[in-house]
Design a protein around this motif. Structure first.
Motif, PDB file in Angstrom:
ATOM      1  N   ASN A   4       0.826  -1.207   0.000  1.00 24.87           N
ATOM      2  CA  ASN A   4       0.000   0.000   0.000  1.00 24.87           C
ATOM      3  C   ASN A   4       0.860   1.258   0.000  1.00 24.87           C
ATOM      4  OD1 ASN A   4      -2.307  -1.512  -0.033  1.00 24.87           O
ATOM      5  ND2 ASN A   4      -2.764  -1.260   2.129  1.00 24.87           N
ATOM      6  N   THR A   5       1.952   1.233   0.751  1.00 28.84           N
ATOM      7  CA  THR A   5       2.872   2.366   0.765  1.00 28.84           C
ATOM      8  C   THR A   5       3.497   2.577  -0.608  1.00 28.84           C
ATOM      9  OG1 THR A   5       3.376   1.984   3.098  1.00 28.84           O
ATOM     10  CG2 THR A   5       4.930   3.334   1.859  1.00 28.84           C
ATOM     11  N   TRP A   6       3.881   1.473  -1.247  1.00 31.32           N
ATOM     12  CA  TRP A   6       4.463   1.548  -2.590  1.00 31.32           C
ATOM     13  C   TRP A   6       3.464   2.130  -3.580  1.00 31.32           C
ATOM     14  CZ3 TRP A   6       2.663  -0.882  -6.987  1.00 31.32           C
ATOM     15  CH2 TRP A   6       3.498  -0.833  -8.108  1.00 31.32           C
ATOM     16  N   ALA A   7       2.210   1.641  -3.550  1.00 30.02           N
ATOM     17  CA  ALA A   7       1.186   2.130  -4.477  1.00 30.02           C
ATOM     18  C   ALA A   7       0.905   3.608  -4.258  1.00 30.02           C
ATOM     19  CB  ALA A   7      -0.102   1.311  -4.326  1.00 30.02           C
ATOM     20  N   SER A   8       0.840   4.024  -2.999  1.00 25.44           N
ATOM     21  CA  SER A   8       0.580   5.430  -2.688  1.00 25.44           C
ATOM     22  C   SER A   8       1.718   6.313  -3.187  1.00 25.44           C
ATOM     23  CB  SER A   8       0.391   5.601  -1.176  1.00 25.44           C
ATOM     24  OG  SER A   8       0.184   6.950  -0.841  1.00 25.44           O
ATOM     25  N   ARG A   9       2.945   5.861  -2.986  1.00 24.90           N
ATOM     26  CA  ARG A   9       4.110   6.655  -3.403  1.00 24.90           C
ATOM     27  C   ARG A   9       4.183   6.803  -4.915  1.00 24.90           C
ATOM     28  NH1 ARG A   9       7.598   3.712  -1.244  1.00 24.90           N
ATOM     29  NH2 ARG A   9       8.480   2.652  -3.055  1.00 24.90           N
ATOM     30  N   HIS A  10       3.801   5.776  -5.653  1.00 24.75           N
ATOM     31  CA  HIS A  10       3.905   5.804  -7.115  1.00 24.75           C
ATOM     32  C   HIS A  10       2.679   6.405  -7.795  1.00 24.75           C
ATOM     33  CE1 HIS A  10       7.299   3.081  -6.348  1.00 24.75           C
ATOM     34  NE2 HIS A  10       7.697   3.376  -7.567  1.00 24.75           N
ATOM     35  N   THR A  11       1.680   6.812  -7.029  1.00 25.57           N
ATOM     36  CA  THR A  11       0.502   7.469  -7.606  1.00 25.57           C
ATOM     37  C   THR A  11       0.277   8.837  -6.971  1.00 25.57           C
ATOM     38  OG1 THR A  11      -0.995   6.371  -6.031  1.00 25.57           O
ATOM     39  CG2 THR A  11      -0.622   5.272  -8.153  1.00 25.57           C
ATOM     40  N   LEU A  36       0.059   3.323 -12.243  1.00 18.31           N
ATOM     41  CA  LEU A  36       0.094   4.284 -13.342  1.00 18.31           C
ATOM     42  C   LEU A  36      -0.352   5.629 -12.814  1.00 18.31           C
ATOM     43  CD1 LEU A  36       0.258   4.981 -16.401  1.00 18.31           C
ATOM     44  CD2 LEU A  36      -2.123   4.256 -16.580  1.00 18.31           C
ATOM     45  N   TYR A  37       0.429   6.664 -13.108  1.00 14.74           N
ATOM     46  CA  TYR A  37       0.083   8.018 -12.668  1.00 14.74           C
ATOM     47  C   TYR A  37       0.187   8.954 -13.862  1.00 14.74           C
ATOM     48  CZ  TYR A  37       0.291  12.536 -10.336  1.00 14.74           C
ATOM     49  OH  TYR A  37       0.056  13.838  -9.956  1.00 14.74           O
ATOM     50  N   PHE A  38      -0.816   9.804 -14.017  1.00 15.31           N
ATOM     51  CA  PHE A  38      -0.855  10.743 -15.135  1.00 15.31           C
ATOM     52  C   PHE A  38      -1.290  12.110 -14.617  1.00 15.31           C
ATOM     53  CE2 PHE A  38      -3.280  13.073 -18.338  1.00 15.31           C
ATOM     54  CZ  PHE A  38      -2.412  13.063 -19.428  1.00 15.31           C
ATOM     55  N   LYS A  39      -0.565  13.127 -15.007  1.00 13.56           N
ATOM     56  CA  LYS A  39      -0.968  14.502 -14.700  1.00 13.56           C
ATOM     57  C   LYS A  39      -0.666  15.357 -15.923  1.00 13.56           C
ATOM     58  CE  LYS A  39      -0.872  18.176 -11.262  1.00 13.56           C
ATOM     59  NZ  LYS A  39      -0.412  18.601  -9.918  1.00 13.56           N
ATOM     60  N   GLY A  40      -1.697  15.973 -16.468  1.00 13.40           N
ATOM     61  CA  GLY A  40      -1.520  16.777 -17.675  1.00 13.40           C
ATOM     62  C   GLY A  40      -2.269  18.086 -17.596  1.00 13.40           C
ATOM     63  N   ALA A  41      -1.659  19.141 -18.115  1.00  6.98           N
ATOM     64  CA  ALA A  41      -2.301  20.456 -18.190  1.00  6.98           C
ATOM     65  C   ALA A  41      -2.903  20.612 -19.582  1.00  6.98           C
ATOM     66  CB  ALA A  41      -1.282  21.564 -17.931  1.00  6.98           C
ATOM     67  N   TRP A  42      -4.107  21.189 -19.622  1.00  6.84           N
ATOM     68  CA  TRP A  42      -4.732  21.421 -20.917  1.00  6.84           C
ATOM     69  C   TRP A  42      -3.846  22.299 -21.803  1.00  6.84           C
ATOM     70  CZ3 TRP A  42      -8.064  17.882 -20.845  1.00  6.84           C
ATOM     71  CH2 TRP A  42      -9.006  17.712 -19.833  1.00  6.84           C
ATOM     72  N   GLU A  43      -3.862  22.045 -23.084  1.00  6.87           N
ATOM     73  CA  GLU A  43      -3.152  22.910 -24.026  1.00  6.87           C
ATOM     74  C   GLU A  43      -3.702  24.332 -23.953  1.00  6.87           C
ATOM     75  OE1 GLU A  43      -1.712  21.416 -28.105  1.00  6.87           O
ATOM     76  OE2 GLU A  43      -3.516  22.591 -28.553  1.00  6.87           O
ATOM     77  N   LYS A  44      -5.002  24.439 -23.782  1.00  7.99           N
ATOM     78  CA  LYS A  44      -5.655  25.732 -23.561  1.00  7.99           C
ATOM     79  C   LYS A  44      -6.507  25.618 -22.307  1.00  7.99           C
ATOM     80  CE  LYS A  44      -5.791  27.292 -28.376  1.00  7.99           C
ATOM     81  NZ  LYS A  44      -6.639  27.871 -29.472  1.00  7.99           N
ATOM     82  N   GLU A  45      -6.011  26.175 -21.202  1.00  2.78           N
ATOM     83  CA  GLU A  45      -6.713  26.050 -19.938  1.00  2.78           C
ATOM     84  C   GLU A  45      -8.027  26.828 -19.942  1.00  2.78           C
ATOM     85  OE1 GLU A  45      -4.235  27.100 -16.671  1.00  2.78           O
ATOM     86  OE2 GLU A  45      -2.747  25.539 -17.061  1.00  2.78           O
ATOM     87  N   PHE A  46      -8.921  26.415 -19.064  1.00  2.11           N
ATOM     88  CA  PHE A  46     -10.202  27.092 -18.909  1.00  2.11           C
ATOM     89  C   PHE A  46     -10.071  28.219 -17.889  1.00  2.11           C
ATOM     90  CE2 PHE A  46     -11.223  22.933 -20.521  1.00  2.11           C
ATOM     91  CZ  PHE A  46     -12.290  23.153 -21.379  1.00  2.11           C
TER      92      PHE A  46
END
Length: 244
Positions: A4-11, A36-46
């Motif tokens: 659980n610690t590993w999963a939390s650290r990698h996400t 799997l972890y994903f973080k993306g900023a919109w090309e054109k933010e709102f």
């Protein structure tokens, strides 16, 4: 628990308590995990100042008030037979110029047509590649809801080999979109142990209905789908989310 610690650290701490109490026994042989972890900023933010609460119509003809993001900028939208597709590109990272990610929203023309659309999508070869908006168009009334959804399940099966083993699968996923972009994570663990030592009760999955639409997070160069889900009510944190 170390897993659980590993999963939390990698996400980025989005996925917590992947393995519930009692899932690992003294006779547990192996635990296999991935994250799997994903973080993306919109090309054109709102513009946050333009986000307003508006009614969202449910399948039972009731409605809820949820925050909608809007924009007057041109968008990648294309109308097809019975549905429309919106592509929201993410800003391209400086460290990798070969990959480009987008979120796709598939909106049926009628609110009760999600199941038909999902069946059409999954049974038609090459459906995703043949329904990609390629050009920006001017928009009139353009609104998409902010949402945050979570999904978790566990399942097990027994394999009879030299030893009788029980394999339990635990998965959790979370995705949130707002004016700046998207943050998403998923983690999976396989617990393998001797039959009879890993009894458990399946988790209950709650979700609510909305004027439904589908969404994908997809890497456009290779066509790899990272996350896929259905939004039924963006005012709730429960929905259907799959991590392919």
């Amino acid at each position: 628990m170390e897993v659980n610690t590993w999963a939390s650290r990698h996400t980025n701490d989005l996925i917590k308590d992947l393995l519930p109490p009692g899932s690992v026994k003294s006779l547990t042989n192996w635990i296999y995990g991935n994250a799997l972890y994903f973080k993306g900023a919109w090309e054109k933010e709102f513009d946050k100042s333009m986000t307003k609460d508006k009614p969202f119509h449910l399948l039972n003809d009731k409605q809820v008030s949820v925050p909608f993001m809007t924009s007057y900028k041109s968008q990648f939208i294309e109308a097809y037979d019975g549905f429309k597709v919106l592509r929201l590109p993410y800003r391209q990272g400086r460290d990798d110029t070969n990959r480009k990610f987008s979120m796709y929203l598939y909106l049926p023309d009628k609110k009760g047509e999600l199941d038909n659309h999902l069946e059409r999508m999954t049974s038609t070869p090459g459906f995703l590649d043949s329904h990609i908006p390629k050009y920006r168009v001017d928009v009139g009334d353009f609104r998409i809801p902010k949402f945050k959804i979570e999904f978790g399940f566990e399942a097990s099966s027994v394999f009879n080999d030299v030893f009788e083993l029980k394999v339990s699968l635990y998965q959790k996923a979370l995705i949130e979109i707002d004016e700046e972009g998207t943050e998403a994570a998923a983690a999976t663990a396989f617990v393998v142990c001797l039959t009879g030592s890993c009894a458990f009760e399946p988790e209950k999955i709650d979700f609510v209905a909305d004027h439904p639409f589908l969404f994908l997070i997809r890497e456009d160069k290779m066509g790899t789908v990272l996350f896929a889900g259905q939004i039924f009510d963006p005012s709730k944190a429960s929905s259907a989310l799959d991590q392919p």
